[in-house]
Motif scaffolding. Structure first.
Motif, PDB file in Angstrom:
ATOM      1  N   PRO A 464      59.748  14.040  84.191  1.00 16.73           N
ATOM      2  CA  PRO A 464      58.434  13.832  83.821  1.00 16.73           C
ATOM      3  C   PRO A 464      57.621  13.731  85.263  1.00 16.73           C
ATOM      4  N   ARG A 465      56.441  13.976  85.315  1.00 18.20           N
ATOM      5  CA  ARG A 465      55.582  13.929  86.373  1.00 18.20           C
ATOM      6  C   ARG A 465      56.209  14.486  87.635  1.00 18.20           C
ATOM      7  N   THR A 466      56.783  15.661  87.543  1.00 17.22           N
ATOM      8  CA  THR A 466      57.407  16.331  88.836  1.00 17.22           C
ATOM      9  C   THR A 466      56.931  17.748  89.099  1.00 17.22           C
ATOM     10  N   MET A 467      56.437  17.964  90.157  1.00 18.74           N
ATOM     11  CA  MET A 467      55.733  19.231  90.704  1.00 18.74           C
ATOM     12  C   MET A 467      56.956  20.062  91.106  1.00 18.74           C
ATOM     13  N   CYS A 468      56.769  21.242  90.779  1.00 17.51           N
ATOM     14  CA  CYS A 468      57.737  22.338  91.138  1.00 17.51           C
ATOM     15  C   CYS A 468      56.903  23.531  91.703  1.00 17.51           C
ATOM     16  N   MET A 469      56.982  23.933  93.037  1.00 26.68           N
ATOM     17  CA  MET A 469      56.256  24.932  93.674  1.00 26.68           C
ATOM     18  C   MET A 469      57.373  26.093  94.046  1.00 26.68           C
ATOM     19  N   THR A 470      57.454  27.360  93.702  1.00 25.62           N
ATOM     20  CA  THR A 470      58.435  28.278  94.121  1.00 25.62           C
ATOM     21  C   THR A 470      57.778  29.394  94.838  1.00 25.62           C
ATOM     22  N   HIS A 471      58.607  29.842  95.717  1.00 23.10           N
ATOM     23  CA  HIS A 471      58.251  31.133  96.482  1.00 23.10           C
ATOM     24  C   HIS A 471      59.428  32.111  96.838  1.00 23.10           C
ATOM     25  N   ALA A 472      59.052  33.060  97.182  1.00 22.85           N
ATOM     26  CA  ALA A 472      60.203  33.915  97.602  1.00 22.85           C
ATOM     27  C   ALA A 472      59.700  34.590  99.194  1.00 22.85           C
ATOM     28  N   SER A 473      60.421  34.456 100.099  1.00 27.58           N
ATOM     29  CA  SER A 473      60.125  34.534 101.259  1.00 27.58           C
ATOM     30  C   SER A 473      60.843  35.243 102.523  1.00 27.58           C
ATOM     31  N   HIS A 474      62.067  35.877 102.055  1.00 25.57           N
ATOM     32  CA  HIS A 474      62.937  36.541 102.769  1.00 25.57           C
ATOM     33  C   HIS A 474      63.627  37.817 101.831  1.00 25.57           C
ATOM     34  N   PHE A 475      63.019  38.840 102.280  1.00 19.91           N
ATOM     35  CA  PHE A 475      63.285  40.094 101.285  1.00 19.91           C
ATOM     36  C   PHE A 475      64.206  41.330 101.948  1.00 19.91           C
ATOM     37  N   TYR A 476      65.098  41.576 101.020  1.00 18.07           N
ATOM     38  CA  TYR A 476      66.043  42.873 101.417  1.00 18.07           C
ATOM     39  C   TYR A 476      65.967  43.804 100.214  1.00 18.07           C
ATOM     40  N   PRO A 477      66.436  44.977 100.402  1.00 16.80           N
ATOM     41  CA  PRO A 477      66.436  45.937  99.344  1.00 16.80           C
ATOM     42  C   PRO A 477      66.940  45.378  97.904  1.00 16.80           C
ATOM     43  N   GLN A 478      68.064  44.566  98.285  1.00 17.33           N
ATOM     44  CA  GLN A 478      68.746  44.385  97.008  1.00 17.33           C
ATOM     45  C   GLN A 478      68.424  42.831  96.415  1.00 17.33           C
ATOM     46  N   GLY A 479      67.386  42.262  96.936  1.00 12.38           N
ATOM     47  CA  GLY A 479      66.915  40.918  96.254  1.00 12.38           C
ATOM     48  C   GLY A 479      66.077  40.087  97.341  1.00 12.38           C
ATOM     49  N   THR A 480      65.901  38.827  97.113  1.00 19.78           N
ATOM     50  CA  THR A 480      65.318  37.957  97.976  1.00 19.78           C
ATOM     51  C   THR A 480      65.920  36.525  98.004  1.00 19.78           C
ATOM     52  N   ASN A 481      65.002  35.783  98.190  1.00 17.99           N
ATOM     53  CA  ASN A 481      65.119  34.212  98.148  1.00 17.99           C
ATOM     54  C   ASN A 481      64.396  33.538  97.174  1.00 17.99           C
TER      55      ASN A 481
END
Lengths: 573, 573
Positions: A464-481
């Motif tokens: 309850p009452r928990t924020m969750c913010m997500t981003h991807a910031s390191h990129f490769y041809p095969q995927g990211t983080n």
């Protein structure tokens, strides 16, 4: 409320008292503060059901003086011997130093320090003057079976510099913090491991003056912790900078390394490539102080051409569109952006609010179909040759347009650049009111990105009452983080520890790597056996035993190589 | 000579007799021949002081049937057990198979096979059907302490597939040669290790038809041995393709790997990046069969866009100018060419003659100041997105112009592309008249390139009547490789061995890596202790002992891990 002056909490504006717990857990420059904006403040009240009254009194400020009441476990003779190596002026035995140089920047450590609870600490703190000192110390400690752990910038978020078994802490940033040489023909720089990011970058940017080079250079590595990170730390923890999509991860920008280990000292080979068996240079990277101590690094460097930088910002209609466009960008072979980030809907909308997006812009975006909690922000820049950066920027523009994005100009990334290193400063203020902000992150292939994002978010949001913010910031041809930021009201270290362990479980369950660039430390160690499987963990343990048969190098759970009973309990049965 | 018809040696035009020594040492397709051109023929006569009469009779053609007279050293019960694993149809015990699958393509092996001299051979040849067969074979052989060596395409130039201690040869190219799956989202392909380069590339190019993908792909890896190389071979020997400057070396294009070892079987992790300690995926690369057997590879693949290819060719006034321009190209950050090669003066001038440069062109070049034995050829191409390849080509044009180069158009590289894989075929004809052509190569940093080039050339040229042509063909911001081609008249294996060892000595003495992309094998093994130094060799030996405590995996000098008394004698005291 109209006409009434808004309440502003009395955020701390003074440097922590000398010798206090607070002076240890406060992030970065003691005199630099970053207070939550009014938008932040309103968001916290709303999210956590708090009122102005809840922000009237701070809790667990940690202003008292550090007191340990634990004499060093080393024998006096041992301390004498160690002092003889580094000189008395480079030995600290006082309570404060023993605690300060034993602590990193995990939320758990902050929660404990606020309450004056001290877990494992060093017996003695040494500040070696050079690699020869380090070699003598390791040789002596190996003979005496005294644990040796390295501390440099202290921004570890996984107990990586925690002396779990006590012993010696080597502070590499006190003396071993210089750029020794630039080889301009090879575009390499020889650096001491304890050199801080800004000092290193500054020296490279000013190489024509300082080293008489023809051109100016950049290190290409800018993690969020840049100001409190060291070159050696980047390598031994496998860090990634915010521009890694172009420059590569720390793993990629190391040319050669020199190590001191109980099994002997050596420097890896200086070749741009060589087909002479498994590469020792790579085997040592990411060893997190458990094989030995990195005492000198030869780094690849890059031409410094900030005048060619091209910035961009876009809004995508959805997370799916943002991911799909990003994949297309990374696989299209027209070059790569340097900084490139996409924020998920929750991060995007909180970000827009926190940065004070004007109402007219929100209306405009909504009218165009970019709806709150659907739309996703993308920002970045391109570095390199002037024509190259123009090409990469224009190619990105073509692709994102096909995926429905709208151009926001380079304004957002310029704004972001100003705060890129300072976000961690806000933890101090938030913590004063029992609000914790923390992060976990994972590497992931494209085909599993949505599954991982959904699974980990669901776990975090189930609280309850928990924020969750997500981003991807390191990129490769095969995927990211995927980088998960979670914010919650909480001040019990145990409660935090268990919730946090659940997130790591979720990352593992949904197929992310246990870390993309924070490293393992003792925090993630207990999950490593499952992560790698017994055959591959056996390889790491074999190397560990080879380099360090007496288990004196950063022992006590680091990388999951040896047992850490306390943290192993966090593993799901 | 006017009016007289030129003599042409009767180059061999028929496939070697079945079961003959020649059928083993002949390179590639038994029905494909590449005869020296008339220019080549004239050059050899001139260089080696030979006349037409010397080309009237071939020597040591190796046309007789292979006869071994050495029964397998395995016990009948052991052969039965191995046959039970793979099925009788996948076991060969005949003399010819035992020799054929024990031989690579070193000059030494060719010289010996021509004379019918047979050194170490396998006791039994097995053709495993799949990775489960391999696992069972390794488990059985480990229990019985039977050596296991892998053979795939057999184009090793360092005795890498030589069963020095006899035992089992596993031929991975018979059955384990398929592209199993393409993951288009991740741009990865799961491949069996025994798949040949052309079959793999063909499957990727035709992926839309064969695998229902949206796009066509390329593997990005095209070594000169492409036609007789396998995907697994690329990885375990650390190969480099001719377009490695853009696509990366074999090391860079491996996403994950599955291994069978005496210490257990495992698959490395499928993440684009992960900060969870030293990377097992990288530790296994280059292990040359000494740790275990690569049984499945997940490779990074690239978009196939031949329509975007941009070719170029230049002549530089000097080697120094060619090197300096190349360094500038690799460090300028506008992207990278795919194929990029510079030839030294001797290679340039021989090349111009051999390819039949018209007299008017030579005159034109000389008039412009591009003098014989000074001028240097540069050729290459750009791959990737259409606008990107145009940009890279135009940037290269700008830089080379500044370094005095003249534009030769893309004609030379087009001509080179046609013969890029077929040069090794000529060894057969040359060998029939005791002329040997061989190569050694090294990785080198920019600041040591001229020193290495000069030092190694001097050693080679000190031998009377010996040609030495050198090029650099794999480029990095920090340096490149030097590829030395030497041609001489000689037919005594011992004489060859000693001269050859001297070249390796010279490479080591002048600071090159012992190999840039041929790998180590048993040929370079004796130099490895000095190359890596005792501390780093100890790391490799520790890993070896961990994976293979009974030393059954490719034993007998491979990678210099264990002793090879015969070849160690070649080391300078």
């Amino acid at each position: 409320m109209f006409g009434k002056k808004s309440f502003i909490p009395s955020w701390t504006e003074t440097a922590p008292a000398t010798g206090s717990y607070r002076s240890i857990f406060k992030y970065g420059d003691p005199n630099h503060f970053k207070h939550p904006s009014s938008h932040w403040y309103e968001m916290m009240k709303e999210e956590f059901g708090m009122s102005d009254a809840d922000f009237e009194k701070k809790k667990d400020e940690g202003n008292t003086k550090v007191s340990l009441n634990r004499p060093p476990a080393l024998k006096p003779g041992q301390i004498e011997q160690l002092s003889a190596i580094v000189g008395n002026e480079n030995v600290s035995l006082d309570d404060f130093s023993r605690v300060k140089f034993s602590y990193g920047k995990t939320t758990e450590e902050m929660l404990e320090l606020r309450k004056g609870l001290i877990s494992e600490v060093a017996d003695v703190v040494l500040h070696p003057r050079d690699k020869h000192d380090v070699a003598k110390i390791v040789e002596y400690c190996n003979g005496e079976k005294i644990p040796v752990t390295v501390f440099a910038a202290g921004s570890s978020v996984n107990f990586g510099c925690k002396p779990a078994k006590g012993g010696v802490i080597l502070v590499l940033s006190t003396h071993m913090n210089k750029l020794l040489k630039i080889n301009e023909l090879n575009q390499t720089a020889i650096v001491q491991p304890g050199m801080f990011g800004p000092a290193y970058e500054n020296a490279l940017n000013n190489a024509p003056t300082l080293f008489g080079t023809r051109l100016a250079y950049t290190c290409g590595h800018f993690p969020q912790s840049f100001e409190y990170s060291t070159v050696g730390g980047w390598i031994v923890t496998l860090g990634s900078g915010q521009a890694s999509t172009y420059y590569g991860d720390a793993y990629d920008i190391v040319f050669s390394q020199e190590y001191v280990t109980p099994a002997g000292n050596f420097k890896t080979l200086d070749f741009p490539a060589t087909a002479t068996g498994p590469k020792i240079n790579d085997i040592m990277k990411g060893s997190e102080g458990t094989f030995g101590i990195l005492v000198e690094c030869t780094m690849k460097i890059f031409r410094y051409m900030p005048q060619n930088r091209q910035r961009f910002g876009y809004m995508f209609p959805s997370w799916e569109a943002a991911v799909e466009a990003s994949r297309e960008i990374m696989q299209s072979e027209f070059g790569k952006p340097a900084i490139y980030r996409i924020s998920d809907p929750e991060e995007t909308d909180r970000g827009l609010k926190l940065y004070g997006m004007p109402g007219f812009l929100d209306k405009f975006l909504q009218k165009k179909g970019f709806m709150p909690l659907k739309r996703c922000l993308c920002l970045g820049n391109c570095e390199g040759d002037a024509d190259y950066t123009k090409l990469v920027k224009s190619k990105i523009a073509d692709i994102v347009k096909k995926h429905g994005a709208i151009n926001l100009s380079g304004y957002a990334v310029k704004k972001w650049e100003k705060t890129r290193y300072t976000e961690p400063y806000m933890r101090e203020d938030l913590g004063d009111y029992s609000i914790q902000i923390d992060t976990l992150e994972a590497g992931v292939t494209w085909d599993n990105l949505h599954n991982l994002h959904k699974g980990v978010r669901e776990y975090i949001k189930a609280r309850p009452r928990t924020m969750c913010m997500t981003h991807a910031s390191h990129f490769y041809p095969q995927g990211t983080n995927l980088y998960f930021i979670f914010i919650m009201k909480l001040d019990d270290p145990k409660e935090f520890r268990e919730f946090h362990a659940g997130i790591i479980d979720a990352i593992q369950k949904y197929g992310g790597s246990l870390s993309h660039h924070h490293g393992v430390g003792r925090l993630i160690g207990p999950w490593m056996d499952k992560h790698l499987g017994p055959e591959q963990m056996a390889v790491l343990r074999t190397l560990k035993h080879h380099f360090d048969p007496n288990n004196i190098m950063n022992p006590g759970g680091q990388l999951g190589l040896d047992s850490d009973e306390k943290r192993k309990k966090l593993l799901k049965k």
